[in-house]
Design a protein around this motif. Structure first.
Motif, PDB file in Angstrom:
ATOM      1  N   GLN A   1      -2.564  57.617  -6.242  1.00 46.96           N
ATOM      2  CA  GLN A   1      -2.401  58.037  -4.850  1.00 46.96           C
ATOM      3  C   GLN A   1      -3.104  57.066  -3.895  1.00 46.96           C
ATOM      4  N   SER A   2      -4.288  56.605  -4.306  1.00 52.03           N
ATOM      5  CA  SER A   2      -5.114  55.801  -3.386  1.00 52.03           C
ATOM      6  C   SER A   2      -4.974  54.299  -3.658  1.00 52.03           C
ATOM      7  N   PHE A   3      -3.903  53.888  -4.277  1.00 50.96           N
ATOM      8  CA  PHE A   3      -3.517  52.487  -4.506  1.00 50.96           C
ATOM      9  C   PHE A   3      -4.474  51.752  -5.454  1.00 50.96           C
ATOM     10  N   ASN A   4      -5.810  51.920  -5.229  1.00 52.17           N
ATOM     11  CA  ASN A   4      -6.828  51.297  -6.096  1.00 52.17           C
ATOM     12  C   ASN A   4      -6.679  49.780  -6.212  1.00 52.17           C
ATOM     13  N   LEU A   5      -6.428  49.117  -5.079  1.00 54.46           N
ATOM     14  CA  LEU A   5      -6.372  47.653  -5.089  1.00 54.46           C
ATOM     15  C   LEU A   5      -7.765  47.091  -4.848  1.00 54.46           C
ATOM     16  N   LEU A   6      -8.012  45.895  -5.363  1.00 57.85           N
ATOM     17  CA  LEU A   6      -9.301  45.246  -5.100  1.00 57.85           C
ATOM     18  C   LEU A   6      -9.235  44.605  -3.719  1.00 57.85           C
ATOM     19  N   PRO A   7     -10.119  45.032  -2.805  1.00 64.64           N
ATOM     20  CA  PRO A   7      -9.991  44.589  -1.412  1.00 64.64           C
ATOM     21  C   PRO A   7     -10.225  43.102  -1.206  1.00 64.64           C
ATOM     22  N   ILE A   8     -11.032  42.465  -2.070  1.00 68.44           N
ATOM     23  CA  ILE A   8     -11.321  41.042  -1.831  1.00 68.44           C
ATOM     24  C   ILE A   8     -10.256  40.131  -2.440  1.00 68.44           C
ATOM     25  N   LYS A   9      -9.313  40.708  -3.154  1.00 68.04           N
ATOM     26  CA  LYS A   9      -8.253  39.896  -3.774  1.00 68.04           C
ATOM     27  C   LYS A   9      -6.984  39.963  -2.926  1.00 68.04           C
ATOM     28  N   THR A  10      -6.217  38.897  -2.957  1.00 64.01           N
ATOM     29  CA  THR A  10      -4.921  38.915  -2.263  1.00 64.01           C
ATOM     30  C   THR A  10      -3.940  39.770  -3.074  1.00 64.01           C
ATOM     31  N   ALA A  11      -2.780  39.992  -2.460  1.00 63.51           N
ATOM     32  CA  ALA A  11      -1.757  40.798  -3.136  1.00 63.51           C
ATOM     33  C   ALA A  11      -1.414  40.188  -4.488  1.00 63.51           C
ATOM     34  N   TRP A  12      -1.136  38.878  -4.512  1.00 62.70           N
ATOM     35  CA  TRP A  12      -0.708  38.303  -5.801  1.00 62.70           C
ATOM     36  C   TRP A  12      -1.844  38.318  -6.820  1.00 62.70           C
ATOM     37  N   GLU A  13      -3.080  38.156  -6.342  1.00 58.50           N
ATOM     38  CA  GLU A  13      -4.212  38.191  -7.281  1.00 58.50           C
ATOM     39  C   GLU A  13      -4.372  39.592  -7.874  1.00 58.50           C
TER      40      GLU A  13
ATOM     41  N   ASP B   1      -0.067  36.379  -0.060  1.00 59.02           N
ATOM     42  CA  ASP B   1      -1.403  35.874   0.264  1.00 59.02           C
ATOM     43  C   ASP B   1      -2.200  36.816   1.152  1.00 59.02           C
ATOM     44  N   HIS B   2      -1.661  38.008   1.420  1.00 58.03           N
ATOM     45  CA  HIS B   2      -2.393  38.962   2.266  1.00 58.03           C
ATOM     46  C   HIS B   2      -3.345  39.803   1.431  1.00 58.03           C
ATOM     47  N   ARG B   3      -4.484  40.146   2.034  1.00 59.24           N
ATOM     48  CA  ARG B   3      -5.403  41.085   1.382  1.00 59.24           C
ATOM     49  C   ARG B   3      -4.963  42.512   1.713  1.00 59.24           C
ATOM     50  N   PRO B   4      -5.367  43.500   0.883  1.00 59.06           N
ATOM     51  CA  PRO B   4      -4.923  44.883   1.113  1.00 59.06           C
ATOM     52  C   PRO B   4      -5.141  45.357   2.553  1.00 59.06           C
TER      53      PRO B   4
END
Ligand code: ADP
Length: 266
Positions: A109-121, A155-158
């Motif tokens: 639900q909360s995506f859980n992406l790493l904020p300091i990484k870009t989308a592709w990373e 190349d965008h961050r979350p």
């Protein structure tokens, strides 16, 4: 050893595939001090490869527990849970790590992406764990982002992406190691209804085009209506399984139609 197959096997209908997921009298009890909670009590479920299954039911009915058991995150206290040829309850921790890495993709639900990484990373992270050479990761990650409609956002961050775009990145990450099974826990819970509909349409397309199997927990019957089977849980047991005759499809729904609309009953 006899070369004859057992009669029961020979008599199976010729086009009936083996289920990808099979639970047998699956049970999970939690202990809280002196009291015990039976989160699941004897669940029998079979999910065919390529199926899109929604798990619905009131809060506390056992949806998350069932998803976590199938995800190898929680162990059964009774019965069996099979995915492919693996019985998860009797697997070692190492087998479960490999199972989760190679067979599963998780969407939260909360995506859980790493904020300091870009989308592709973010998408490349599971590839790193699976040993994909560094030189291939970016190319593969961008190709999967393209597949979910985000090729231009690699190349965008979350924080620079909308909620719907962040969930697309999370879906791309779930696809990174070409899993057979996607487990999704309220994937539209943090999205407005229109964006949620777009995400559901994307998941539906991935199931159909990529031959994935998708198991999704939701409390929203509008979301469940995108699935082709709806498993209703109540008090830790399967109450009924609904076959959705004409699963909801964004192409047939006007853009402004809210989720939470009708589900076709058989
Ligand atoms: P749902 O996802 O349908 O809301 P859950 O699977 O989260 O249901 O919970 C089913 C029951 O098991 C609830 O009564 C819940 O309180 C209990 N439960 C779930 N996880 C735990 C835990 N880790 N410890 C104790 N009780 C739990």
């Amino acid at each position: 050893m006899s070369t004859n197959q057992p009669v029961a096997e020979r008599q199976l209908p010729p086009h009936e595939p083996e289920p990808l997921i099979r639970t047998l009298a699956l049970a999970r009890r939690y202990h809280m001090g002196k009291s015990a909670v039976d989160a699941l009590r004897g669940v029998e479920l079979a999910v065919q490869p390529g199926a899109f299954v929604a798990l619905v039911g009131p809060s506390g009915s056992g949806k998350s527990t069932l998803l976590h058991l199938i995800g190898g995150l929680v162990r059964p206290t009774g019965g069996e849970v099979w995915v492919g040829g693996l019985e998860l309850g009797r697997s070692t921790d190492r087998q479960l790590v490999v199972y989760r890495r190679d067979t599963l993709g998780f969407i939260f639900q909360s995506f859980n992406l790493l904020p300091i990484k870009t989308a592709w990373e973010n998408v490349a992270l599971p590839m790193m764990l699976a040993g994909v050479p560094a030189a291939q990761r970016k190319r593969q990650a961008l190709a999967i982002l393209e597949q979910v409609g985000l090729g231009h956002r690699g190349d965008h961050r979350p924080a620079e992406l909308s909620g719907g775009e962040q969930q697309r990145v999370a879906i791309a990450r779930a696809l990174a190691n070409r899993p057979r099974l996607i487990l999704a826990d309220e994937p539209t819970g943090n999205l407005d209804s229109r964006t949620g509909g777009e995400i559901m349409a994307l998941l539906q397309r991935l199931v159909r085009d990529e031959g994935l199997t998708l198991l999704l927990v939701t409390h929203d019957m509008g979301v469940a209506g995108y699935a082709d089977r709806i498993v209703h849980l109540l008090d830790g047991a399967v109450q009924r399984i609904e076959v959705v005759a004409a699963p909801r499809n964004e192409a047939r729904v006007t853009g402004s139609a809210p989720l939470g609309a009708e589900v076709r009953e058989l």
